[in-house]
Design a protein around this motif. Sequence first.
Motif, mmCIF file in Angstrom:
data_model
loop_
_atom_site.group_PDB
_atom_site.id
_atom_site.type_symbol
_atom_site.label_atom_id
_atom_site.label_comp_id
_atom_site.label_asym_id
_atom_site.label_seq_id
_atom_site.Cartn_x
_atom_site.Cartn_y
_atom_site.Cartn_z
ATOM 1 N N THR A 50 0.817 -1.216 0.000
ATOM 2 C CA THR A 50 0.000 0.000 0.000
ATOM 3 C C THR A 50 0.848 1.262 0.000
ATOM 4 N N VAL A 51 2.109 1.158 0.420
ATOM 5 C CA VAL A 51 2.971 2.341 0.368
ATOM 6 C C VAL A 51 3.209 2.760 -1.079
ATOM 7 N N SER A 52 3.251 1.795 -1.997
ATOM 8 C CA SER A 52 3.403 2.123 -3.416
ATOM 9 C C SER A 52 2.192 2.898 -3.927
ATOM 10 N N LEU A 53 1.007 2.509 -3.461
ATOM 11 C CA LEU A 53 -0.205 3.202 -3.892
ATOM 12 C C LEU A 53 -0.185 4.655 -3.415
ATOM 13 N N GLU A 54 0.285 4.876 -2.183
ATOM 14 C CA GLU A 54 0.336 6.231 -1.652
ATOM 15 C C GLU A 54 1.408 7.066 -2.339
ATOM 16 N N ILE A 55 2.560 6.453 -2.602
ATOM 17 C CA ILE A 55 3.627 7.179 -3.308
ATOM 18 C C ILE A 55 3.125 7.636 -4.669
ATOM 19 N N ALA A 56 2.493 6.733 -5.400
ATOM 20 C CA ALA A 56 1.999 7.052 -6.740
ATOM 21 C C ALA A 56 0.947 8.157 -6.683
ATOM 22 N N GLU A 57 0.031 8.060 -5.740
ATOM 23 C CA GLU A 57 -1.020 9.065 -5.625
ATOM 24 C C GLU A 57 -0.437 10.433 -5.291
ATOM 25 N N GLN A 58 0.501 10.473 -4.331
ATOM 26 C CA GLN A 58 1.065 11.751 -3.916
ATOM 27 C C GLN A 58 1.970 12.366 -4.978
ATOM 28 N N ASP B 42 1.094 12.302 -8.049
ATOM 29 C CA ASP B 42 0.165 12.540 -9.149
ATOM 30 C C ASP B 42 0.363 11.503 -10.256
ATOM 31 N N TRP B 43 0.681 10.277 -9.838
ATOM 32 C CA TRP B 43 0.809 9.113 -10.738
ATOM 33 C C TRP B 43 1.977 9.243 -11.710
ATOM 34 N N LYS B 44 2.914 10.140 -11.420
ATOM 35 C CA LYS B 44 4.125 10.279 -12.250
ATOM 36 C C LYS B 44 5.277 9.638 -11.488
ATOM 37 N N MET B 45 5.749 8.531 -11.991
ATOM 38 C CA MET B 45 6.757 7.763 -11.273
ATOM 39 C C MET B 45 8.162 8.341 -11.443
ATOM 40 N N PRO B 46 8.960 8.320 -10.357
ATOM 41 C CA PRO B 46 10.362 8.733 -10.467
ATOM 42 C C PRO B 46 11.167 7.663 -11.202
ATOM 43 N N ASP B 47 12.389 8.011 -11.548
ATOM 44 C CA ASP B 47 13.256 7.023 -12.205
ATOM 45 C C ASP B 47 13.716 5.950 -11.225
ATOM 46 N N TYR B 48 13.919 6.339 -9.963
ATOM 47 C CA TYR B 48 14.416 5.418 -8.942
ATOM 48 C C TYR B 48 13.570 5.524 -7.676
ATOM 49 N N GLY C 28 3.151 -3.747 -5.515
ATOM 50 C CA GLY C 28 2.223 -2.632 -5.653
ATOM 51 C C GLY C 28 2.448 -1.846 -6.935
ATOM 52 N N LEU C 29 3.712 -1.604 -7.273
ATOM 53 C CA LEU C 29 4.029 -0.874 -8.500
ATOM 54 C C LEU C 29 3.577 -1.646 -9.732
ATOM 55 N N LYS C 30 3.806 -2.947 -9.728
ATOM 56 C CA LYS C 30 3.392 -3.762 -10.876
ATOM 57 C C LYS C 30 1.876 -3.789 -11.009
ATOM 58 N N ASP C 31 1.174 -3.825 -9.900
ATOM 59 C CA ASP C 31 -0.285 -3.789 -9.946
ATOM 60 C C ASP C 31 -0.773 -2.488 -10.577
ATOM 61 N N LEU C 32 -0.186 -1.365 -10.159
ATOM 62 C CA LEU C 32 -0.583 -0.066 -10.702
ATOM 63 C C LEU C 32 -0.270 0.030 -12.199
ATOM 64 N N TYR C 33 0.867 -0.520 -12.583
ATOM 65 C CA TYR C 33 1.268 -0.485 -13.994
ATOM 66 C C TYR C 33 0.332 -1.348 -14.839
ATOM 67 N N ALA C 34 -0.068 -2.491 -14.297
ATOM 68 C CA ALA C 34 -0.931 -3.423 -15.030
ATOM 69 C C ALA C 34 -2.303 -2.827 -15.323
ATOM 70 N N ILE C 35 -2.809 -1.996 -14.409
ATOM 71 C CA ILE C 35 -4.134 -1.415 -14.619
ATOM 72 C C ILE C 35 -4.061 -0.018 -15.234
ATOM 73 N N ASP D 67 2.562 4.928 -15.940
ATOM 74 C CA ASP D 67 2.989 4.561 -17.296
ATOM 75 C C ASP D 67 4.414 4.025 -17.354
ATOM 76 N N LYS D 68 5.071 3.941 -16.185
ATOM 77 C CA LYS D 68 6.400 3.331 -16.173
ATOM 78 C C LYS D 68 6.682 2.784 -14.787
ATOM 79 N N LEU D 69 7.629 1.869 -14.709
ATOM 80 C CA LEU D 69 8.050 1.279 -13.447
ATOM 81 C C LEU D 69 9.428 1.826 -13.073
ATOM 82 N N PRO D 70 9.583 2.373 -11.865
ATOM 83 C CA PRO D 70 10.898 2.880 -11.459
ATOM 84 C C PRO D 70 11.874 1.739 -11.187
ATOM 85 N N ARG D 71 13.150 2.046 -11.258
ATOM 86 C CA ARG D 71 14.172 1.091 -10.837
ATOM 87 C C ARG D 71 14.294 1.171 -9.312
ATOM 88 N N LEU D 72 14.396 0.022 -8.686
ATOM 89 C CA LEU D 72 14.489 -0.013 -7.230
ATOM 90 C C LEU D 72 15.948 0.110 -6.781
#
Length: 333
Positions: A108-116, A118-124, A141-148, A152-157
């Motif tokens: 759920t932390v991924s969902l909050e990061i993405a929401e805060q 504005d759904w624009k993912m950082p590079d890392y 969480g990131l993969k779930d958000l990307y799948a739906i 529009d991109k997945l950050p590198r961890l």
Amino acid sequence: SLKDRASAMAVAKAGEAGAKIIACSSTGNAASSLAGNAAAAGLKTFIFVPERAPKGKVAQLMTFGANVISVKGNYEETFELSKKAIDKWGWYNRNAAINPYLSEGKKTVSLEIAEQLDWKMPDYLAISVGDGCTIAGVWKGLKDLYAIGFIDKLPRLISAQAEGCHPINRAIAENKPWEPMEENTLADSIAVGVPRNADKALMAIRESNGIVVNVTDEEIMAAQKLLGTTCGCSLTRVSDTTHAEEVANLNVIGMRLGDAREKVRRQGYECNDQGMLRHVQTEHASQPLIQLECSRSSSELFCPQIRNVVLNADPQTLTVVDVGKYITQRACF
């Protein structure tokens, strides 16, 4: 916060299962989280901690009414004893590597990061890693958000571990299966020599084309002091691994000023374009330097952080000779 996400899920699922007692092993933080959440739900807890667990954390467990078993041994031995007790007495198991629901809480932390953001993912995205449950949950969480289609991109961890205990990072760096490692670090909450979610953590790092960073105890303590004296934040040494890694990543000394500016901008900072020529007092004398000021605001909703950094460049060669310390200000409303 991250521990509470998993503990809240565990307590909810224990209630669904009709369990009256819930148990886990922990170096301290997960134990406090479970004890508090379980107390609020009316559940009894048995918590196993290694003898090196900080006394303050153990005292908190007692405040929540937990039954605390201090184990003369390291985290691995503590985990094994808790597993045997749970199996024998049939208690509900909150241990992260055993209970698959906990990653659902962590994600759920991924969902909050993405929401805060504005759904624009950082590079890392940097994560402190011990057992591996958090980084695995974040990636899920990131993969779930990307799948739906929410991002529009997945950050590198970025997997941040302590230099004195980094079995997961070592496996990535050496491209081989993970092996147990001694727990020799002040960062007690991520001092896990035998990580129980190692396979999921390694999969997350590799799938994201991630990188690994090991931070010394000295760097952790320096970051802890820096955040305390500049922004009034008192963090555990787990959080400081990622902050120390971020400070280290601004290593632009020796770079041309323009290139350094672009590198800092890629990390989310806004920089003035020209810089100002100033006389800066050094240890021995006043020295002319071009100072380029950069700042960045975090996405925290109620208390965003404003981070300022100054690049000092030689006016003759236009190369960066020094990076001014972070000045982190709170902007609460």
